[in-house]
Write an enzyme that holds these catalytic residues in place. Structure first.
Site, PDB file in Angstrom:
ATOM      1  N   ASP A  15     -15.190 -10.890   9.356  1.00  0.00           N
ATOM      2  CA  ASP A  15     -13.737 -10.900   9.178  1.00  0.00           C
ATOM      3  C   ASP A  15     -12.973 -10.393  10.397  1.00  0.00           C
ATOM      4  O   ASP A  15     -11.781 -10.647  10.546  1.00  0.00           O
ATOM      5  CB  ASP A  15     -13.339 -10.095   7.934  1.00  0.00           C
ATOM      6  CG  ASP A  15     -13.438 -10.935   6.666  1.00  0.00           C
ATOM      7  OD1 ASP A  15     -13.571 -12.174   6.788  1.00  0.00           O
ATOM      8  OD2 ASP A  15     -13.390 -10.371   5.563  1.00  0.00           O
ATOM      9  N   GLU A  40       0.813  -1.218   0.000  1.00  0.00           N
ATOM     10  CA  GLU A  40       0.000   0.000   0.000  1.00  0.00           C
ATOM     11  C   GLU A  40       0.845   1.266   0.000  1.00  0.00           C
ATOM     12  O   GLU A  40       0.447   2.293  -0.568  1.00  0.00           O
ATOM     13  CB  GLU A  40      -0.945  -0.002   1.204  1.00  0.00           C
ATOM     14  CG  GLU A  40      -1.976  -1.132   1.204  1.00  0.00           C
ATOM     15  CD  GLU A  40      -1.442  -2.480   1.679  1.00  0.00           C
ATOM     16  OE1 GLU A  40      -0.274  -2.543   2.120  1.00  0.00           O
ATOM     17  OE2 GLU A  40      -2.184  -3.480   1.588  1.00  0.00           O
TER      18      GLU A  40
END
Lengths: 556, 556
Positions: free
Chosen positions: A359, A302
């Site tokens: 998640d 990222e």
């Protein structure tokens, strides 16, 4: 060609080179680090030859990679492909981002990217990990797919030969690894610790100048104006957007992102989409399908992705960067530096808040409003339905600087008509009556919860006003003040799927401060966990039941 | 020995292994991802065998490195040195932090750290950069100083041999690089794209189980309780601190950090200091001098530094992490994940705000209160003088979780007596009278500006109250409300050397919301530049002159 100083602390050299080349009067060098001078402590775009603000280390190769990628992708009709040279310090080669950039450059075969690593052995506080063991750097660059050239960085003939060789390499980027000595040629400075960032005293300076001898006038040169290339003009898109959903359909705002960006990309050839291996979750894959040559897969890196986008912006392209909102925190420093570079980047963070469900906490974006909201002159948007998502995405394009949109994982009902209008800084009153007790200001997923709460309260005879604050920064101050005026009590309840501090509620607090209003913030106050969307909204006390309870307490 | 799943999305395997080993009933596996279950979507410390929360990729090797470093440094009297095994996915090897961790591990010769890289070719949305080209990973790990062993990850005998070999390596860490296939043994899953994170349908599951055949019962084993090692107990320090400064001296709070931490380290052997090559700026060098065996130079790799600290915390040590506040943003994701890991880390960020002067915007910490303040249950402190810095540093040690102190680059006068008391959540009224018009709440460098403003205003006949809010989170709500009560106007002016959003002012706004008070925020609203401290405070409109003007406007 372009030149980036990734080691921004070498700014004096950067400026001096341009001065010697006649780009500015030599006398201007005397303004270094003075207030008002364009010659700052680290390079910024104030100095027109700076392509990116540096000074936070390890970002230059990524920015250069973004520029080199763009240059190749534009297939310019120039005699030769422009090259991007990036000067790196040895200390900063410890930053992982450099190796993300190295992977990027070799994967995309950027042979127009030339890294120049200045191995002077000394970092700020001590020797680097590898000192003058140049082979350590060579092994690393080679392993990451670079052609490497090792030279004596004080030998002009070797430098010239290395640059000539580098320009002929095909199919891979090049690293010129130079052995150098800090303070070369001055007896008390050369290769000595303790001088990083220190100016010489008057007598030390005199001695240094004497030891260095007269200036080599043969090194002066004149900056040649290169042939000018006109890049694709930034053009405001006036697209008529085509929606494949209608009022009442269940659509996730993240799904809208890819579809609508693909449409916007039809008209505006400068739009790029970048993603970090989650394109099937952020739905940037729809842009990839429509415009494969303007989609850049950045893999799970990222930091590099954000700095690559800064490079694209510098060459007048319009990068959209998407990943999970949580993972944009990985690049907080790169986002900060992009703002300093005056880059225009559009960020889209999906999977925000506890509403993502099973998640778990590591995947939840709960700090992203804080992160993007803190940057001066940024904008932060959070549509709660598909129509507003589409129009706000289009509105983002015109923003110069850092813009950010939160998108939702769960599907939400399409609420708005196709011809509804949305503007940055606006909001929508969804429920109102003449006898509203107070206002609930919601954003994103909590809009639906606020509407459910309103219905429950209404059945119990309590009228409340509900606003969809799709623009978080700037927040609709006038709209909020108007609601305060229209309700019986001067109370706004803010509800958001974000941590308490630095979120939407704080923008509302700041906007109505001084009006005498009470702002009751409802936000996530603890680390969440796995569960269904509804269980987690309830656990975070930002669901409809919690809102009902809060309103009752406030009206009690 | 310890085992970390850096690829946190392999959580089902992680839990299943422990279940098969008898650590919990097999039936508990059915609670996976359900609300209230300790078996979350990604591992968290809720499950007691989890040493660190993972799920943001590329952090496990750093955490494991921190644990392996600690284990070696403790020189335990065990028969063999415990080892740390870290399972890594191939997708996450694109994260630069992995290579920061690799440098760290090889530099410190952590042969008790064993990386196991699961090269299954497929990331979430497509093939990884290198697919099944295992040599690409081998070259990288070798170049970064690892011994490498390449194996077939489905061959138990090869795995056993590799682990045996790895345990014998001396002087360097080891990477076992395994070729694997996702969905191995199931015809429609094996090596196929599009299955990442997808659960099988009932009929698919039945087919898969049939193809896989009966469970190999020989693989069951019982978790052996290893010999227990008692690590240095976390002990609250009651040190009598020795000050080498007295009231009126000019001392930078950053200078106090190193000196006082060195003193605290005399009594508490679990205190470590970590720094990223700026120890001569943060003054952690004073701790290095006093306790060289508990100072960890992390070089310019902030992400790894923070995750290494999380590893130290997991083994009951007390890490203090220092660098420029601006560069802590580099590790925002790692700080976020450390909070999820329930790690206790003490952060000290120096060079905050525009007051750093000439180095320019890239070096200014102006987002750090926002960053640390957003994390649930964190504390944020900002002393404005040497005495308060010393006592607050001592107070930080007792905090479990994430704590953060901002320190100043410029010297400020020592204001407080040596026996003054400071507590987390407190503040000090510095100036007050019976006829104060309003309150100026300042923090850090702006305390001196507020005092100067108070003096100027006083000469013009305007009395104001001045508070030193050294505790930003929690902010002293009671103290602020008491000041509001004591002043003629219900106005608090907040002044801070931080960007507008997410800073100290927002904590004050939230604290007094509902009291009807007006909070006027003074903060940095644009990107700063090079200049002297005073020029930049004036440019940011947070200096004494700006405060005087603001107060006059508010009282008009």
């Amino acid at each position: 060609d372009r030149l980036l100083f990734s080691k921004g602390h070498a700014a004096p050299l950067f400026y001096a080179m341009y001065a010697v080349a006649g780009a500015m009067p030599l006398a201007e060098l005397q303004t270094l680090r003075k207030f008002g001078s364009r010659l700052e402590g680290h390079p910024t775009p104030e100095f027109p030859y700076t392509d990116a603000a540096t000074g936070s280390l390890g970002q230059g190769l990524s920015i250069g990679g973004g520029m080199a990628y763009t240059i190749k992708n534009l297939r310019l009709k120039t005699k030769k492909t422009p090259r991007v040279y990036v000067l790196l310090g040895d200390g900063e080669l410890a930053e992982g981002q450099v190796w993300e950039a190295a992977n990027f450059a070799s994967h995309y075969r950027l042979n127009n990217l030339i890294a120049i690593a200045d191995i002077n052995r000394l970092a700020q506080s001590q020797e680097t990990m590898f000192g003058h063991h140049l082979e350590q750097y060579q092994h690393r660059f080679k392993a990451f797919g670079f052609e490497t050239i090792v030279i004596d960085g004080h030998d002009f003939a070797e430098i010239k030969r290395a640059l000539d060789t580098a320009q002929k390499v095909q199919g891979q980027p090049v690293a010129i690894i130079m052995k150098t000595f800090k303070g070369k040629g001055v007896s008390f400075l050369q290769n000595a610790e303790g001088w990083h960032g220190k100016a010489l005293k008057k007598d030390e300076l005199e001695q240094a100048l004497q030891e260095l001898g007269p200036v080599d006038e043969t090194l002066r040169f004149n900056l040649k104006q290169p042939p000018q290339v006109t890049l694709g003009k930034a053009r405001l898109s006036k697209n008529h957007l085509v929606f494949d959903f209608k009022k009442g359909d269940m659509v996730a705002t993240r799904e809208v992102y890819g579809k609508i960006l693909a449409q916007l990309g039809n008209k505006d050839q400068t739009i790029y989409a970048l993603d970090g291996d989650v394109k099937n979750s952020t739905f940037s894959q729809d842009f990839l399908k429509a415009h494969p040559n303007r989609f850049i897969e950045c893999f799970i890196a990222e930091q590099n992705m954000v700095s690559v986008a800064a490079g694209l912006s510098r060459l007048s392209q319009k990068p959209f960067v998407s990943t999970f909102a949580a993972f944009l925190t990985r690049a907080a420093d790169q986002i900060r530096m992009a703002a300093l570079s005056q880059a225009s980047i559009h960020f889209v963070g999906s999977h925000v808040g506890v509403s993502i469900g099973e998640d778990g906490a590591s995947q939840m974006g709960l700090e992203d409003i804080s992160l993007f909201g803190t940057i001066p002159q940024s904008i932060v948007l959070q549509p709660s339905d598909a129509v507003s998502a589409a129009y706000l995405l289009r509105a983002m394009i015109a923003h110069r600087g850092i813009s950010y949109m939160r998108t939702l994982r769960p599907k939400t009902p399409v609420m708005y008509d196709e011809d509804e209008e949305f503007e940055i800084g606006g909001s929508k009153v969804l429920k109102s009556s003449k006898k509203d007790s107070l206002t609930i200001a919601a954003t994103g997923i909590t809009v639906q919860e606020a509407l459910k709460a309103q219905e429950i309260l209404s059945k119990e005879g309590i009228s409340v006003r509900v606003i969809d604050c799709y623009s978080i920064k700037p927040v609709d101050k006038d709209g909020l003040l108007a609601s305060l005026k229209a309700t019986q009590k001067k109370i706004i309840v803010t509800v958001e799927d974000h941590f308490e501090h630095g979120g939407f509620g704080d923008f509302v607090l700041a906007a109505v401060s001084g009006s005498g209003a009470i702002v009751a913030k409802m936000a996530v106050d603890h680390i969440s966990r796995s569960g269904t969307k509804d269980e987690l909204l309830a656990d975070a006390r930002i669901d409809s039941a919690a809102i009902v309870q809060k309103v009752k307490n406030l009206l009690d």
